[in-house]
Design an enzyme around this catalytic site. Structure first.
Site, mmCIF file in Angstrom:
data_model
loop_
_atom_site.group_PDB
_atom_site.id
_atom_site.type_symbol
_atom_site.label_atom_id
_atom_site.label_comp_id
_atom_site.label_asym_id
_atom_site.label_seq_id
_atom_site.Cartn_x
_atom_site.Cartn_y
_atom_site.Cartn_z
ATOM 1 C CG ASP A 308 -2.047 0.928 1.035
ATOM 2 O OD1 ASP A 308 -3.167 0.518 1.666
ATOM 3 O OD2 ASP A 308 -2.265 1.622 0.037
ATOM 4 C CD GLU A 502 -6.813 5.495 2.798
ATOM 5 O OE1 GLU A 502 -6.739 5.869 1.537
ATOM 6 O OE2 GLU A 502 -5.815 5.236 3.544
HETATM 7 C C1 GLC Z 1 -4.533 4.363 -0.083
HETATM 8 C C2 GLC Z 1 -5.385 3.179 0.364
HETATM 9 C C3 GLC Z 1 -5.426 2.109 -0.754
HETATM 10 C C4 GLC Z 1 -5.064 2.693 -2.031
HETATM 11 C C5 GLC Z 1 -3.832 3.383 -2.200
HETATM 12 C C6 GLC Z 1 -3.440 4.164 -3.323
HETATM 13 O O1 GLC Z 1 -3.713 4.710 1.217
HETATM 14 O O2 GLC Z 1 -5.016 2.625 1.595
HETATM 15 O O3 GLC Z 1 -6.767 1.372 -0.773
HETATM 16 O O4 GLC Z 1 -5.373 1.611 -3.099
HETATM 17 O O5 GLC Z 1 -3.364 3.952 -1.192
HETATM 18 O O6 GLC Z 1 -4.185 5.341 -3.790
#
Ligand code: GLC
Length: 610
Positions: A308, A502
């Site tokens: 991530d 988030e």
């Molecule tokens: C974010 C998320 C993830 C996403 C990634 C790219 O922090 O946790 O779900 O796909 O970054 O945007």
């Protein structure tokens, strides 16, 4: 020092080692032959790759962080991504296609011509692109209990993503939200794994016959138990659930959080994203047992694991340790939005020191190349611009409107629904009645989303106005005082949450805002009233429930708000069922079906019909 071009550096290295392989990519190189089996193409290409080529494939840079275009050919990134809201100046299909094709042309300047795979979060439609169809967020799709519908949404989303030159979608989130206070609850299909498991049908929709036009690589995320974290206000002093620690037994992890991944793997999902969270104190991004032994060994996952957003940096304060532990644990590609040169050089160094075996590198790169060959990326690396008209097509908007209808859950009805279309005077109120940004929620045009008319589409109020008869009068007052709430036959109060994403959505309580509470009091004390809740999760409203003649959960419907009026006025019946328990009070939270002494306001699976 003038930096050598990558090709020069590579050729120099080859000349010095005497292995003056041409590395020329004559068209008869086996890996460029689409008639050969993927395994053969991978093996041939791997044999031609230097360590630098391999490390490049394991690096994913963020578009906004690429300051120097020739970095793209120099590093030959395996992937480039757009984070939420990271969009080209021209946010149209053509603007996206021009940007991505530019990066692809640069990437293909590298000797081996391995195409770059562009990735994005299209988590409820192609939500970064203005004019795209915005579907209900997953929590609403969970309420439909309709996997066939969700598969079609996957197909539609894939076509809109494909239209912009992007071939990889960081979706679906198959997280199991176990605590309603979590800011990512709306990204979950529900609190019980049965729903997320059935909704992996979206992967069939997105990947289809992978490589055919209109298909994209899917990503099951975030592995694993991201929705099972415990409230942790002890350490930081802040209140946090997101990216926290799931303090659960392996039995619970397997029972509650693993099933959708098994289903996703059975469906051939091409990538899986590691979770920021920890399991009993160990970061998932460095968890070899879960990422390799369980996911790749026991479950037989053959795709690749993507980290991530700078997730490996959370392992420790030592970048070398983070790279070493993440790659050895089973991360295959690293999402490195901030400092790709540091990651690239650290990985090179860790392999050269023998801290990461070449076998691990070859496994990671083989997994990545396998998906690129399956996608047909070597044969079709550039945008198919014939798909531009897919963006926000009427067919997709009609599908989204159907999804809105089927996502609605009727929680109370004292003979006020369905509303007669010729009702003489209707008062519409509440913070979310006429706000397409609020009804779309986070991950819409930007990472956090935003209020207001941020996208084209239909607000819930506009849907109501289009549905009533020509003789009806519909007034809208966001938060009416008692004088404004006089003389109407019926009130529709649309309340709920403002957008978030988030951790910024973690909440200690889930009560409605004061304005919405007053609107309910003033409207429902003056007339028959229907309350519609537009939110990413249940809201605490028990004390006001007796005043409501009807109550509807609408979740985060997206751009096609007309779907709400379709059902409120009886053109369609309710069919939704709660995908998540609706608590009586915050004292009950977290609360999940199956808990001892389970006594919520509305139970998981509850939903009335006409
Ligand atoms: C974010 C998320 C993830 C996403 C990634 C790219 O922090 O946790 O779900 O796909 O970054 O945007």
């Amino acid at each position: 020092m003038l930096r050598k071009s990558r090709a020069t550096r590579m050729l120099t290295a080859l000349l010095l080692t005497g292995a003056v392989s041409t590395q020329a990519q004559s068209q008869d190189a086996p890996y460029l032959n689409p008639k050969l089996p993927v395994e053969e193409r991978v093996k041939d290409l791997l044999s031609r790759m230097s360590l630098e080529d391999k490390v490049g494939q394991m690096t994913q840079a963020e578009r906004g962080n690429i300051k120097n275009l020739d970095d793209v050919s120099y590093y030959a990134f395996g992937s480039i991504l757009s984070g939420g809201g990271s969009v080209p100046a021209d946010n149209s299909p053509e603007g996206w296609a021009n940007m991505i094709d530019m990066y692809q042309r640069e990437t293909l300047k590298a000797p081996l011509k391995i195409p770059m795979l562009y990735g994005i979060d299209a988590v409820h439609g192609h939500n970064n692109v203005y004019g795209a169809t915005i579907f209900p967020h997953n929590i609403g799709l969970g309420a439909t209990r309709n996997p066939e519908l969700v598969k079609k949404i996957g197909e539609a989303t894939a076509k809109e993503v494909y239209a912009t030159g992007i071939r990889w979608n960081f979706a679906p989130c198959v997280c199991i939200a176990r605590d309603e206070r979590w800011g990512r609850t709306y990204e979950s299909y529900g609190e019980d794994p049965e729903i997320a498991t059935m909704m992996t049908s979206i992967i069939d929709g997105m990947q289809g016959n992978l490589g055919q036009p209109g298909t994209v690589l899917a990503t099951a995320k975030h592995f694993v138990a991201d929705g099972g974290t415990a409230l942790d206000s002890s350490t930081t002093g802040n209140y946090s659930l997101d990216q926290g620690d799931s303090r659960i037994s392996e039995e619970e992890l397997r029972k509650i959080h693993l099933p959708p991944y098994k289903a996703a793997i059975e469906k051939g999902v091409g990538s899986i994203m590691a979770s920021f969270s920890s399991w009993n104190g160990v970061k998932l991004h460095g968890h070899k047992y879960l990422l390799t032994d369980l996911l790749k060994g026991e479950l037989g996952f053959k795709g690749f694991v993507i980290s991530d957003w700078a997730g490996i940096d959370q392992i420790s304060n030592d970048p070398a340790k983070n790279v070493r532990e993440a790659i050895n644990a089973g991360i295959d590609m690293v999402m490195e939005p901030n400092n790709y040169p540091r990651f690239y050089n650290t990985l090179l160094s860790e392999v050269e020191k023998g801290n990461i075996p070449m076998s691990r590198i070859d496994d990671a790169v083989s997994r990545i190349l396998t998906q690129k060959f399956k996608l047909g990326l070597f044969e079709n690396p550039f945008t198919d611009r014939s798909y531009f008209n897919q963006l926000g097509s009427q067919e997709h908007r009609d599908l989204a409107r159907q999804a809105v209808r089927e996502s609605l859950v009727l929680l109370k009805n004292e003979q006020v629904l369905p509303i007669k279309k010729d009702t003489a005077k209707i008062l519409v109120a509440g913070s979310n009645a006429d706000d397409i940004g609020n009804q779309s929620g986070g991950w819409t045009m930007t990472w956090q989303g935003g209020s207001g008319k941020i996208i084209p589409g239909t607000s819930i109020l506009e849907g109501i106005q289009k549905t009533v008869s020509s003789t009806s009068k519909v007034d809208y007052v966001k938060w009416p005082d008692p004088d404004q709430a006089k003389g109407y036959d019926l009130g529709i109060v649309v309340v709920g949450e403002r957008p978030y994403a988030e951790g910024q959505g973690d909440r200690e309580n889930l009560v409605l805002g004061d304005g919405d509470r007053r609107a309910i009091d003033n409207v429902c004390s003056a007339m028959k009233c229907v309350v519609v809740v537009v939110s990413g999760r249940p809201q605490i409203l028990t004390d006001q429930l007796p005043k409501m003649n009807a109550l509807v959960a609408a979740w985060l419907p997206g751009s096609e708000g007309q779907g709400v009026a379709d059902v409120l006025f009886g053109d369609f019946n309710f069919s939704g069922k709660l995908p998540i328990t609706w608590p009586k009070s915050m004292d009950q939270v977290p609360i999940n079906v199956g808990d001892a002494n389970y006594d919520p306001l509305f139970a998981y699976g509850y939903g009335l019909k006409y």
